[in-house]
Design a protein around this motif. Structure first.
Motif, PDB file in Angstrom:
ATOM      1  N   MET A  30       0.895  -1.066   0.056  1.00 12.55           N
ATOM      2  CA  MET A  30      -0.038  -0.071   0.057  1.00 12.55           C
ATOM      3  C   MET A  30       0.748   1.273   0.037  1.00 12.55           C
ATOM      4  SD  MET A  30      -2.876  -1.372  -0.132  1.00 12.55           S
ATOM      5  CE  MET A  30      -3.813   0.248  -0.266  1.00 12.55           C
ATOM      6  N   ASP A  31       2.010   1.375   0.600  1.00 10.42           N
ATOM      7  CA  ASP A  31       2.674   2.398   0.786  1.00 10.42           C
ATOM      8  C   ASP A  31       3.904   2.208  -0.101  1.00 10.42           C
ATOM      9  OD1 ASP A  31       3.010   5.153   1.991  1.00 10.42           O
ATOM     10  OD2 ASP A  31       4.729   4.483   2.973  1.00 10.42           O
ATOM     11  N   GLY A  32       4.153   1.132  -0.656  1.00 12.71           N
ATOM     12  CA  GLY A  32       5.331   0.898  -1.623  1.00 12.71           C
ATOM     13  C   GLY A  32       5.136   1.530  -2.891  1.00 12.71           C
ATOM     14  N   PHE A  33       3.963   1.825  -3.557  1.00 14.74           N
ATOM     15  CA  PHE A  33       4.010   2.528  -4.555  1.00 14.74           C
ATOM     16  C   PHE A  33       4.112   3.910  -4.409  1.00 14.74           C
ATOM     17  CE2 PHE A  33      -0.808   2.178  -3.681  1.00 14.74           C
ATOM     18  CZ  PHE A  33      -1.084   3.379  -3.799  1.00 14.74           C
ATOM     19  N   ASP A  34       3.725   4.430  -3.343  1.00 13.38           N
ATOM     20  CA  ASP A  34       4.196   5.781  -2.994  1.00 13.38           C
ATOM     21  C   ASP A  34       5.717   6.093  -2.945  1.00 13.38           C
ATOM     22  OD1 ASP A  34       1.479   6.062  -2.446  1.00 13.38           O
ATOM     23  OD2 ASP A  34       1.708   6.357  -0.322  1.00 13.38           O
ATOM     24  N   LEU A  35       6.167   5.313  -2.245  1.00 13.55           N
ATOM     25  CA  LEU A  35       7.778   5.343  -2.302  1.00 13.55           C
ATOM     26  C   LEU A  35       8.244   5.226  -3.588  1.00 13.55           C
ATOM     27  CD1 LEU A  35       8.266   3.249   1.006  1.00 13.55           C
ATOM     28  CD2 LEU A  35       8.214   5.535   0.902  1.00 13.55           C
ATOM     29  N   GLY A  36       7.729   4.169  -4.338  1.00 18.94           N
ATOM     30  CA  GLY A  36       8.143   3.955  -5.702  1.00 18.94           C
ATOM     31  C   GLY A  36       8.129   5.202  -6.738  1.00 18.94           C
ATOM     32  N   THR A  37       6.846   5.642  -6.541  1.00 21.20           N
ATOM     33  CA  THR A  37       6.629   6.718  -7.274  1.00 21.20           C
ATOM     34  C   THR A  37       7.372   8.017  -6.893  1.00 21.20           C
ATOM     35  OG1 THR A  37       4.186   6.077  -7.441  1.00 21.20           O
ATOM     36  CG2 THR A  37       4.631   8.514  -7.780  1.00 21.20           C
ATOM     37  N   ILE A  55       2.661  13.499  -8.760  1.00 21.17           N
ATOM     38  CA  ILE A  55       2.460  13.918  -7.467  1.00 21.17           C
ATOM     39  C   ILE A  55       0.975  13.795  -7.008  1.00 21.17           C
ATOM     40  CG2 ILE A  55       2.596  15.746  -5.816  1.00 21.17           C
ATOM     41  CD1 ILE A  55       5.199  16.632  -6.982  1.00 21.17           C
ATOM     42  N   ASN A  56       0.210  14.108  -8.006  1.00 23.40           N
ATOM     43  CA  ASN A  56      -1.229  14.282  -7.737  1.00 23.40           C
ATOM     44  C   ASN A  56      -1.953  12.736  -7.913  1.00 23.40           C
ATOM     45  OD1 ASN A  56      -2.684  17.157  -7.298  1.00 23.40           O
ATOM     46  ND2 ASN A  56      -0.928  17.329  -8.613  1.00 23.40           N
ATOM     47  N   SER A  57      -0.911  11.878  -8.355  1.00 24.05           N
ATOM     48  CA  SER A  57      -1.493  10.429  -8.650  1.00 24.05           C
ATOM     49  C   SER A  57      -1.361   9.763  -7.138  1.00 24.05           C
ATOM     50  CB  SER A  57      -0.680   9.788  -9.588  1.00 24.05           C
ATOM     51  OG  SER A  57       0.733   9.397  -8.835  1.00 24.05           O
ATOM     52  N   VAL A  58      -0.726  10.253  -6.087  1.00 21.64           N
ATOM     53  CA  VAL A  58      -0.416   9.582  -4.725  1.00 21.64           C
ATOM     54  C   VAL A  58      -1.012  10.696  -3.676  1.00 21.64           C
ATOM     55  CG1 VAL A  58       1.420   7.983  -5.527  1.00 21.64           C
ATOM     56  CG2 VAL A  58       1.826  10.312  -4.624  1.00 21.64           C
ATOM     57  N   GLY A  59      -0.817  11.921  -4.288  1.00 23.37           N
ATOM     58  CA  GLY A  59      -1.331  12.930  -3.058  1.00 23.37           C
ATOM     59  C   GLY A  59      -2.372  12.619  -2.269  1.00 23.37           C
ATOM     60  N   TRP A 192       1.624   1.620 -10.559  1.00 23.61           N
ATOM     61  CA  TRP A 192       0.980   2.723 -10.163  1.00 23.61           C
ATOM     62  C   TRP A 192       0.720   3.761 -11.202  1.00 23.61           C
ATOM     63  CZ3 TRP A 192      -3.129   3.376  -7.143  1.00 23.61           C
ATOM     64  CH2 TRP A 192      -3.846   4.635  -6.723  1.00 23.61           C
ATOM     65  N   LEU A 193       1.810   4.315 -11.604  1.00 21.53           N
ATOM     66  CA  LEU A 193       1.930   5.468 -12.638  1.00 21.53           C
ATOM     67  C   LEU A 193       1.217   5.055 -14.087  1.00 21.53           C
ATOM     68  CD1 LEU A 193       5.235   7.239 -11.966  1.00 21.53           C
ATOM     69  CD2 LEU A 193       3.049   7.909 -11.326  1.00 21.53           C
ATOM     70  N   GLN A 194       1.309   3.939 -14.463  1.00 21.20           N
ATOM     71  CA  GLN A 194       0.890   3.185 -15.544  1.00 21.20           C
ATOM     72  C   GLN A 194      -0.479   3.221 -15.433  1.00 21.20           C
ATOM     73  OE1 GLN A 194       1.745  -0.487 -18.371  1.00 21.20           O
ATOM     74  NE2 GLN A 194       1.033  -1.036 -16.549  1.00 21.20           N
ATOM     75  N   LEU A 195      -1.055   3.022 -14.405  1.00 15.41           N
ATOM     76  CA  LEU A 195      -2.773   3.034 -14.078  1.00 15.41           C
ATOM     77  C   LEU A 195      -3.320   4.292 -14.082  1.00 15.41           C
ATOM     78  CD1 LEU A 195      -5.052   1.077 -13.111  1.00 15.41           C
ATOM     79  CD2 LEU A 195      -4.520   1.478 -10.875  1.00 15.41           C
ATOM     80  N   VAL A 371      -5.448  10.728 -13.494  1.00 17.32           N
ATOM     81  CA  VAL A 371      -5.175  12.034 -13.093  1.00 17.32           C
ATOM     82  C   VAL A 371      -5.491  12.908 -14.390  1.00 17.32           C
ATOM     83  CG1 VAL A 371      -3.349  13.737 -12.185  1.00 17.32           C
ATOM     84  CG2 VAL A 371      -3.637  11.252 -11.349  1.00 17.32           C
ATOM     85  N   ASP A 372      -6.248  14.020 -14.256  1.00 22.48           N
ATOM     86  CA  ASP A 372      -6.438  14.853 -14.972  1.00 22.48           C
ATOM     87  C   ASP A 372      -5.373  16.167 -15.269  1.00 22.48           C
ATOM     88  OD1 ASP A 372      -7.772  16.804 -17.083  1.00 22.48           O
ATOM     89  OD2 ASP A 372      -9.737  16.699 -16.104  1.00 22.48           O
ATOM     90  N   ARG A 373      -4.920  16.031 -16.531  1.00 19.75           N
ATOM     91  CA  ARG A 373      -3.700  16.805 -16.576  1.00 19.75           C
ATOM     92  C   ARG A 373      -4.077  18.241 -16.888  1.00 19.75           C
ATOM     93  NH1 ARG A 373       1.175  14.824 -19.228  1.00 19.75           N
ATOM     94  NH2 ARG A 373       1.186  16.774 -20.604  1.00 19.75           N
ATOM     95  N   ASP A 374      -5.272  18.461 -17.379  1.00 19.55           N
ATOM     96  CA  ASP A 374      -6.279  19.924 -17.710  1.00 19.55           C
ATOM     97  C   ASP A 374      -6.377  20.316 -16.593  1.00 19.55           C
ATOM     98  OD1 ASP A 374      -5.358  19.441 -20.440  1.00 19.55           O
ATOM     99  OD2 ASP A 374      -7.545  18.604 -21.176  1.00 19.55           O
ATOM    100  N   ALA A 375      -7.075  19.664 -15.647  1.00 20.44           N
ATOM    101  CA  ALA A 375      -7.300  20.027 -14.319  1.00 20.44           C
ATOM    102  C   ALA A 375      -6.311  20.658 -13.583  1.00 20.44           C
ATOM    103  CB  ALA A 375      -8.184  19.212 -13.594  1.00 20.44           C
ATOM    104  N   ILE A 376      -5.117  19.997 -13.424  1.00 18.27           N
ATOM    105  CA  ILE A 376      -3.941  20.451 -12.878  1.00 18.27           C
ATOM    106  C   ILE A 376      -3.333  21.563 -13.592  1.00 18.27           C
ATOM    107  CG2 ILE A 376      -1.493  19.831 -12.339  1.00 18.27           C
ATOM    108  CD1 ILE A 376      -2.646  16.890 -12.154  1.00 18.27           C
TER     109      ILE A 376
END
Length: 384
Positions: A30-37, A55-59, A192-195, A371-376
């Protein structure tokens, strides 16, 4: 009769040994993908917008994921007090380094976007990388040292003495285990980033994830070979009553080459556990190449679970061997809390763990999607 068995001291000790493994796996997954990201942030994101997407994918979820770290520390403190005393005292500098790195993450999340200055944001990006890399490496190094035995002993009054140093932990085998941890969590972060992302960020995540998955397989195999060939395991050479008193000094222990593979030889079905570690990483590699997003993340989690649980299967019944005085080694049957404490903790755990899992599942359901790039870009909402 069945109820008596389920409430026995032996059963509760084994259950809490299993739960310790579950909590460690829960934290790593659960926290591993945060660390990997965090580790992949400087590489998968090439400009400010891409890094904000990462950053917003895990924020929104990283704080909830750290619940598993708190649960693990609490379980060790309450169920295995001697393990808590040795590990949190002997590994004090290492633990402090992990905590500093973990503290950097929320500070970086909050402060990175407070200024438009590129240098300012670059420094916080470096902090996020450190916050991912350092805990990943040190946790693996710690696991490598546990397999070799930790230099602690008991005095005549059962006072614990730790004879090692921080730099003594940085031995070759432990560093290989640290690299295994870094590779597998980088693989998990890439999954996680791929997802959660798309476009160039997802493409780079697939590339780095494929490399990390292959490195996980290779490094895990190398670590297993080194463990078999060069690291002496531990075995109990006297009686060890599973319902006996919590006094590690009542047994005798010796070191022996290949002792960590005794359980596998006695029960060949256990080879399934390290097999899952290898198979999960290989399936993650296939998933990256096939762009199978959810399958890759699940395969990566399976690989992490297999790798971590293989350590517990190899060492059982040992929890923390002692290289300074093998007799002082802690096992599942002589270093636990009292029978009543384990029972009360199990009852509380049976109530709250399902609640935590259900709540976590609901949160991820609500936050599903890319994650919505346009919203960011347009600063809508509360994007980091």
């Amino acid at each position: 009769m069945i109820l008596h068995t389920l409430l026995s001291y032996e059963f509760l000790r084994v259950v809490w040994w299993l739960l310790l493994g579950v909590l460690l796996v829960g934290f790593a997954v659960m926290d591993g993908f945060d660390l990997g990201t965090g580790m992949l942030l400087p590489f998968a994101g090439r400009n400010d917008l891409e890094r904000r997407v990462i950053i917003n994918s895990v924020g929104p979820v990283w704080e909830g994921n750290q619940v598993w770290l708190i649960l693990g520390g609490g379980a060790i403190f309450a169920a295995w007090p001697q393990l808590y005393a040795v590990s949190f005292s002997g590994f004090y500098v290492a633990m402090f380094a992990i905590l500093v790195a973990l503290i950097l993450r929320p500070v970086a999340f909050k402060f990175r976007s407070k200024r438009e200055d590129a240098a300012w944001r670059g420094r916080w990006d470096a902090a996020l990388f450190i916050g991912g890399f350092v805990p990943s490496l040190i946790c693996g190094v710690a696991m490598g040292n546990v397999l070799q035995g930790v230099p602690f002993r008991f005095g005549t009054d059962m006072h614990i003495y730790y004879d090692g140093t921080f730099f003594g932990l940085l031995n070759p085998f432990a560093l290989v285990c640290g690299l295994v941890s870094v590779a597998m969590l980088a693989m998990h972060g890439a999954a996680w980033l791929q997802l959660k992302t798309e476009g160039a960020v997802a493409d780079r995540a697939r590339s780095y994830g494929s490399i990390a998955a292959l490195l996980t397989v290779a490094l895990y195999a190398v670590a297993g070979f080194l463990l078999w060939k060069f690291v002496d395991g531990y075995r109990v050479t006297s009686s060890l009553p599973p319902d006996g008193p919590s006094n590690p000094l009542l047994k005798t222990v010796e070191t022996h080459a290949g002792a960590w593979f005794t359980n596998y030889a006695a029960h060949p079905v256990l080879y399934v556990v390290p097999g899952l570690g290898l198979a999960g990483a290989l399936l993650a590699f296939i998933g990256f190449r096939a762009r199978a997003e959810l399958m890759t993340l699940l395969a990566s989690a399976l690989g992490i679970a297999g790798i971590i649980l293989s350590v517990g299967v190899s060492m059982f019944p040992f929890i923390l061997p002692s290289s300074a005085d093998p007799r002082a080694s802690l096992t599942a049957f002589d270093s636990s809390s009292s029978h009543l404490t384990l029972f009360i903790m199990l009852a509380v755990t049976a109530i709250f763990i399902p609640i935590i899992v259900a709540y976590t599942g609901w949160i991820y359901h609500v936050l599903r999607g890319k994650v919505d790039r346009d919203a960011i870009r347009e600063e809508r909402g509360h994007a980091y």
